[in-house]
Design an enzyme around this catalytic site. Sequence first.
Site, PDB file in Angstrom:
ATOM      1  CG  ASP A 129     -79.235 -84.785  -3.394  1.00 48.92           C
ATOM      2  OD1 ASP A 129     -79.878 -83.648  -3.838  1.00 48.92           O
ATOM      3  OD2 ASP A 129     -78.544 -84.026  -2.624  1.00 48.92           O
ATOM      4  CD  GLU A 222     -72.622 -88.275  -3.451  1.00 46.99           C
ATOM      5  OE1 GLU A 222     -71.511 -87.489  -2.540  1.00 46.99           O
ATOM      6  OE2 GLU A 222     -73.139 -88.349  -2.438  1.00 46.99           O
ATOM      7  CD  GLU A 231     -66.961 -87.416   8.844  1.00 47.93           C
ATOM      8  OE1 GLU A 231     -68.551 -87.750   8.162  1.00 47.93           O
ATOM      9  OE2 GLU A 231     -66.942 -87.878   9.640  1.00 47.93           O
TER      10      GLU A 231
END
Length: 431
Positions: A129, A222, A231
């Site tokens: 990403d 992150e 989550e």
Amino acid sequence: MARRESHSHHPHHHQGTHTRFEDEQIEEATESSNLEDPMCDADESTIGQDKAIDDTMCEPGESDKDIARSFELDDSVIGSDKTSADYYFDSYSHFGIHEVSVPLWMLSFSITSVMHSFYNYMISEMLKDVVRTKTYQNVIYKNKFLFKNKVVLDVGAGTGILSLFCAKAGAKHVYAVECSHMADMAKEIVEVNGFSDVITVMKGKVEEIVLPVAQVDIIISEWMGYFLLFENMLNTVLYARDKWLVNDGIVLPDKASLYLTAIEDAEYKEDKIEFWNSVYGFDMSCIKKQAMMEPLVDTVDQNQIVTNCQLLKTMDISKMAPGDASFTAPFKLVASRDDYIHALVAYFDVSFTKCHKLTGFSTGPRSRATHWKQTVLYLEDVLTICEGETVVGSMTVAQNKKNPRDVDIMIKYSFNGQRCQVSRTQYYKMR
């Protein structure tokens, strides 16, 4: 699960008063990887705060107990009480699985093996990403003054990529904490790249480990999940902040904002939701009720957007309390054209405000795609809306009582248009 063919997601110019992030070439280590425009076209009155909209459907300031009472779900909906912990061993109950073919090779492995493979796949997706990883790299490399001779704690380090960035930027020492088997790989990665004297990889839960230092100067993580809060590791970051961060320490990123908009999505809703009304001539609409409760994580084409976007919540990670992640926020969505509304879409932005130049990225449909995509919440009603008409309501978000990593969502909405009048409450469970 892929839901549509891929679409290009170029930044889209729209009016607003939020801070603008410049959009440069990714390969040039940009200040921001996917933002050229304001994060949202919300009204100025919503910028940087959760200001209440004059709407009787919303009751801002509700306590955690009030929010919890809001989620008394209909027990008649089979499976409405299950959490992701239940689905770990009962994944066949996720109704999306009945629409696709499961690769036969997966059936020959143990659940532990499959979960390890899935975790490795997710780590790979996150590293690939570019928006996510490059933004973190930019924050660190272009703000070395923040990291020079500082002690850094990397919460949920994974492969250790953020720790490596920090070490290369001049950090005095980095403690990379990872509770999964990836910690063993991270140790090897650190050693191979020659940073063993600067980075210490610690395998275990942040809440259980003992750091060899009393305090750290920076916490980087992150931590964000789908829908920002599904989550996620936010509570773990806050725990580390309260236990180890020095008084004038920095949390990166330090701001996260959740947004809501509305889309036309007739074709896909027909395929995924209405499908259950008649399956080869049989009524399976009981499954439809459950399917409606499961938000869909996928990429939305910006051309489907029918309304403005609304800022729901901004969280200051350096100051917030764990309970602040449960909230009720009002929304007012104004139609930008005549169209139909089939679903609401949530996405989030994150900001690094301590940098020399404000940096961040968006997971919105008008920005370059990320692995977080967007979260689609289908409405029971199809709203026929005309330009200028509004959908008003409130969204309540809370941790699931059985599994705090799951998210319960309640949406109250009303619409009083020329061609359609609706007032409804819907519940969703991310698991």
